[in-house]
Structure formats: C-alpha cells, structure tokens
Design a protein around this motif. Structure first.
Motif, PDB file in Angstrom:
ATOM      1  N   LYS A 122       0.842  -1.209   0.000  1.00  0.00           N
ATOM      2  CA  LYS A 122       0.000   0.000   0.000  1.00  0.00           C
ATOM      3  C   LYS A 122       0.868   1.246   0.000  1.00  0.00           C
ATOM      4  O   LYS A 122       0.600   2.208  -0.698  1.00  0.00           O
ATOM      5  N   ARG A 148      10.660   4.684  11.598  1.00  0.00           N
ATOM      6  CA  ARG A 148      11.637   3.681  11.142  1.00  0.00           C
ATOM      7  C   ARG A 148      12.792   4.439  10.502  1.00  0.00           C
ATOM      8  O   ARG A 148      12.635   5.603  10.107  1.00  0.00           O
ATOM      9  N   TYR A 157       4.797  10.305   8.090  1.00  0.00           N
ATOM     10  CA  TYR A 157       3.788  10.436   9.152  1.00  0.00           C
ATOM     11  C   TYR A 157       4.086  11.713   9.925  1.00  0.00           C
ATOM     12  O   TYR A 157       5.184  12.268   9.818  1.00  0.00           O
ATOM     13  N   ALA A 178      -7.400   4.503  14.547  1.00  0.00           N
ATOM     14  CA  ALA A 178      -7.484   3.109  14.990  1.00  0.00           C
ATOM     15  C   ALA A 178      -6.168   2.686  15.636  1.00  0.00           C
ATOM     16  O   ALA A 178      -5.123   3.272  15.368  1.00  0.00           O
ATOM     17  N   HIS A 181      -2.435  -3.306  14.447  1.00  0.00           N
ATOM     18  CA  HIS A 181      -1.588  -4.433  14.874  1.00  0.00           C
ATOM     19  C   HIS A 181      -1.513  -4.512  16.405  1.00  0.00           C
ATOM     20  O   HIS A 181      -0.469  -4.853  16.953  1.00  0.00           O
ATOM     21  N   GLY A 187      -4.011   7.877  12.867  1.00  0.00           N
ATOM     22  CA  GLY A 187      -5.226   8.629  12.554  1.00  0.00           C
ATOM     23  C   GLY A 187      -5.032   9.560  11.373  1.00  0.00           C
ATOM     24  O   GLY A 187      -3.916   9.926  11.016  1.00  0.00           O
ATOM     25  N   THR A 188      -6.174   9.937  10.750  1.00  0.00           N
ATOM     26  CA  THR A 188      -6.156  10.839   9.593  1.00  0.00           C
ATOM     27  C   THR A 188      -6.526  12.252  10.026  1.00  0.00           C
ATOM     28  O   THR A 188      -7.648  12.464  10.502  1.00  0.00           O
ATOM     29  N   GLU A 206      -4.371   6.168   2.935  1.00  0.00           N
ATOM     30  CA  GLU A 206      -3.801   4.820   3.001  1.00  0.00           C
ATOM     31  C   GLU A 206      -3.921   4.384   4.446  1.00  0.00           C
ATOM     32  O   GLU A 206      -3.120   4.790   5.296  1.00  0.00           O
ATOM     33  N   ILE A 207      -4.988   3.638   4.745  1.00  0.00           N
ATOM     34  CA  ILE A 207      -5.299   3.333   6.144  1.00  0.00           C
ATOM     35  C   ILE A 207      -5.676   1.869   6.323  1.00  0.00           C
ATOM     36  O   ILE A 207      -5.797   1.133   5.354  1.00  0.00           O
ATOM     37  N   ASP A 208      -5.895   1.469   7.580  1.00  0.00           N
ATOM     38  CA  ASP A 208      -6.194   0.058   7.834  1.00  0.00           C
ATOM     39  C   ASP A 208      -7.697  -0.201   7.676  1.00  0.00           C
ATOM     40  O   ASP A 208      -8.483   0.709   7.400  1.00  0.00           O
ATOM     41  N   ARG A 253       1.541  -9.361  12.413  1.00  0.00           N
ATOM     42  CA  ARG A 253       1.086  -8.722  11.178  1.00  0.00           C
ATOM     43  C   ARG A 253       0.443  -9.728  10.220  1.00  0.00           C
ATOM     44  O   ARG A 253      -0.499  -9.396   9.509  1.00  0.00           O
TER      45      ARG A 253
HETATM   46  P1  5GP Z   1       3.106   1.061   9.282  1.00  0.00           P
HETATM   47  O1  5GP Z   1       3.383   0.987  10.746  1.00  0.00           O
HETATM   48  O2  5GP Z   1       3.636  -0.140   8.552  1.00  0.00           O
HETATM   49  O3  5GP Z   1       3.527   2.369   8.668  1.00  0.00           O
HETATM   50  O4  5GP Z   1       1.525   1.045   9.102  1.00  0.00           O
HETATM   51  C1  5GP Z   1       0.767   0.092   9.699  1.00  0.00           C
HETATM   52  C2  5GP Z   1      -0.677   0.175   9.249  1.00  0.00           C
HETATM   53  O5  5GP Z   1      -1.295   1.380   9.693  1.00  0.00           O
HETATM   54  C3  5GP Z   1      -0.890   0.139   7.750  1.00  0.00           C
HETATM   55  O6  5GP Z   1      -1.795  -0.907   7.471  1.00  0.00           O
HETATM   56  C4  5GP Z   1      -1.525   1.451   7.439  1.00  0.00           C
HETATM   57  O7  5GP Z   1      -2.467   1.336   6.392  1.00  0.00           O
HETATM   58  C5  5GP Z   1      -2.207   1.816   8.722  1.00  0.00           C
HETATM   59  N1  5GP Z   1      -2.411   3.259   8.831  1.00  0.00           N
HETATM   60  C6  5GP Z   1      -1.543   4.227   8.505  1.00  0.00           C
HETATM   61  N2  5GP Z   1      -2.092   5.429   8.714  1.00  0.00           N
HETATM   62  C7  5GP Z   1      -3.327   5.215   9.193  1.00  0.00           C
HETATM   63  C8  5GP Z   1      -4.397   6.081   9.603  1.00  0.00           C
HETATM   64  O8  5GP Z   1      -4.328   7.293   9.575  1.00  0.00           O
HETATM   65  N3  5GP Z   1      -5.532   5.476  10.053  1.00  0.00           N
HETATM   66  C9  5GP Z   1      -5.675   4.143  10.113  1.00  0.00           C
HETATM   67  N4  5GP Z   1      -6.833   3.668  10.551  1.00  0.00           N
HETATM   68  N5  5GP Z   1      -4.699   3.295   9.739  1.00  0.00           N
HETATM   69  C10 5GP Z   1      -3.533   3.829   9.284  1.00  0.00           C
END
Ligand code: 5GP
Length: 323
Positions: A122, A148, A157, A178, A181, A187-188, A206-208, A253
């Motif tokens: 994604k 990271r 982010y 949300a 994991h 959050g958005t 791009e969210i979960d 995951r």
């Molecule tokens: P990562 O830690 O690998 O960057 O992201 C982990 C997960 O968090 C990914 O599946 C991503 O889509 C989700 N994610 C990232 N930003 C948001 C957000 O703002 N809201 C939600 N609900 N999920 C998010």
C-alpha cells in the motif's frame, strides 16, 4: 479497383482519420465535451463524429487508460469495435447517462481509501501516486509509533506522543483513527482532507481496515479500494523479505493480514498489486469514473474482482501450515 480510385479512397481514409484525431484533440484539451461529440454523432449520421469508435472517444478522457475503457464498454454492453453512429437506442442511452454522470463528478474532489493486508505494498502504491499524480492529495497520518530508519516527520507520518494523539481526538481533529496491529495508534488529520476536497482536489487515504470502515460510515460517497497481493505466498515473502519487523511482530502482522484478506468483499474495488506503477494507475483511474465504485453503505459482496484473489481459507491453510 482501378489505381486512381484506390489512391482517392486512401486519401479519403487519411483525411477522415485526421478529422477524427482533431475531434479527439478538442475533447482531450477540454474545449469540447465527450457528450457533445456523442450527441453530434447521433444527429449527423455521416459526420466525422459518427465514424469515431466509442473506445476512441472514451480513451480521450482523463484517467481512462485502455483497461478502464474496456471495463466501461463492458459495463455499457458496447462491443469494442462499435462506432458512435452504429450504437443502438439502448446503447446510446447508457452511454449518454454514463457521460453525463462523469461530467457531473469531474472537477469535484473525491475521497478514496486504499486499504489491504499488511506488506501488500500500500505504501509503495500510495507513494507512487504522491510522486506522480500531484492532482491527488495523499493524506499524511498521525501516529504514535516510532519512526523507522529513513522515515521523516511530516513526510511519511506526523510522529506524536500519546498525549498529543489524545488531544487531537478530543478536538475532533481526526477524521478516523485506529489501534493497528494491537500496537500503536494511527489517525487521519481532518483539516487538510476537508480543505482539499472543498477545493476540488481528490484525496487518498492509506489506512487500515477499521479506518476504512469508519470512513464508509462517515462518508458514504468515498470509494473504498482493496489492494490485493498476487498470492498469499507472495504476501508472506514480501513481509518476511522486508526485514523491518521482529519475528513476533511478523507473526502479529500476518494474523492481521489474514483477517484483512477476509474483509475484501466489503470494498468497492479490488486492485491487484502485481506491479506498483500499474496498480497506482488503476487506483487513479478509479477516481475519474462516475460512481467510482462508490455504493450505498452496507451493500457487501459487490466488489468487482479482476484477478483470482487469495481467499481467507487459503490464508487460513497457510497459517496452519506455517504454525
Ligand atoms: P506502518 O506501521 O507499517 O507504517 O503502518 C501500519 C498500518 O497502519 C498500515 O496498514 C496502514 O495502512 C495503517 N495506517 C496508517 N495510517 C493510518 C491512519 O491514519 N488510520 C488508520 N486507521 N490506519 C492507518
């Protein structure tokens, strides 16, 4: 055919092709609407417009690559070789309705959610869209997880502490949020999304999965896209190959991925991430389609599958096999 007639016929064909190319250019440049071209074709049976293939006309529209054109023609039940002048009454009505709907949504910002299982790519698809389609705003999420290596605050982010995340929730500054994991919160931020949509710019989140469900509830017009891996094996390979997570984190995951794959039928559109560039193009194309797959909330099971999807059962079997 005598030589002189053959030459004349070929000249006529070249002139007709040039005339059609000129009409297409007026549509491409925005000087004429596709609907206007279609209406002319139906008024004047021997005009240039009437000789134009429907596929040619659709191909001039922004965001409609050959795959989407084929898709639209199939939905409108129009054969790919059909010319505008050769359409039947019902086909004309369907095409007219589709073009009218498209014209009414173009220019208005649309909200699109890109979700899918962990490690499906994604981030790569969203990043490709951010870098190559500036007309789409990729929302930058807020998270409580640590950066990271290589991640920058305000780019990948906004990295915040728990207290700040709590304050954002309290102020109503998050469109959705949300715990992902079972670990950190994501959050958005609401204000940039609302500003972009109001100015006519489309926004990609791009969210979960839970975030996607929240958006479905609060914005029924949003288009929900589920990004699929080419196969479950490929998903495991990508997750392990990334090497950024501990074994324990990988297991967590994969468990989330299994649950997320099972939810793909809740989505409007399924896009297979076999190639980042192609998948990104497909996602952007969906922003330009009338209705864009958006449907009334709660109508499950209508997502259009393009390729065989790895099923939840398959994921389950794999999980058992891999312990
Ligand atoms: P990562 O830690 O690998 O960057 O992201 C982990 C997960 O968090 C990914 O599946 C991503 O889509 C989700 N994610 C990232 N930003 C948001 C957000 O703002 N809201 C939600 N609900 N999920 C998010």
């Amino acid at each position: 055919m005598p030589e002189v007639d053959r030459v004349a016929a070929s000249r006529t064909a070249v002139a007709a092709r040039k005339a059609r190319a000129a009409v297409k250019e007026t549509v491409r440049s925005g000087h004429r609407s596709a609907l206007d071209v279609a209406e002319s074709a139906w008024r004047l049976a021997d005009g240039t417009e009437a000789r134009m293939r429907v596929a040619e006309l659709l191909g001039t529209l922004r965001g409609l690559g050959p795959a989407r054109v084929a898709d639209v023609l199939e939905r409108l039940q129009i054969a790919p070789v059909k010319r505008l002048g050769g359409l039947g009454k019902l086909q004309r009505t369907r095409l007219r309705t589709w073009l009218r709907a498209r014209e009414s949504v173009v220019g208005r910002g649309r909200l699109m959610v890109l979700a899918g299982p962990t490690a499906v790519g994604k981030g790569s698809v969203a990043g490709y869209i951010r870098d190559n389609y500036p007309e789409v705003l990729l929302s930058i999420s807020v998270t409580t997880r640590a950066p990271r290596p290589g991640e920058h605050d305000g780019v990948h982010y906004y990295f915040v502490g728990d207290a700040e995340f709590d304050a954002m929730i309290a102020r109503g500054d998050l469109l959705e949020w949300a715990v992902v994991h079972n670990a950190s919160r994501y959050g958005t931020p609401r204000p940039p999304v609302e500003a972009a949509l109001a100015s006519g710019r489309s926004v990609l989140l791009e969210i979960d999965l839970r975030g996607a469900r929240t958006v479905r509830e609060s914005s029924p017009d949003a288009v929900l896209v589920f990004l699929q891996p080419p196969s479950w094996e490929e998903l495991v390979r990508r997750l392990v190959g990334r090497g950024t997570e501990s074994t324990e984190e990988q297991a967590r995951r994969l468990e989330t991925a299994r649950i997320e794959l099972a939810a793909q039928d809740e989505f409007d559109e399924l896009v297979v991430n076999d190639d980042v560039r192609r998948a990104a193009q497909e996602v952007v194309d969906l922003l330009a389609v009338p209705g864009g797959g958006a449907r009334p909330a709660g109508r499950a099971g209508s997502a259009r599958k393009r390729d065989p999807a790895p099923s939840a059962h398959q994921a389950e079997r794999e999980r058992d096999t891999h312990g």
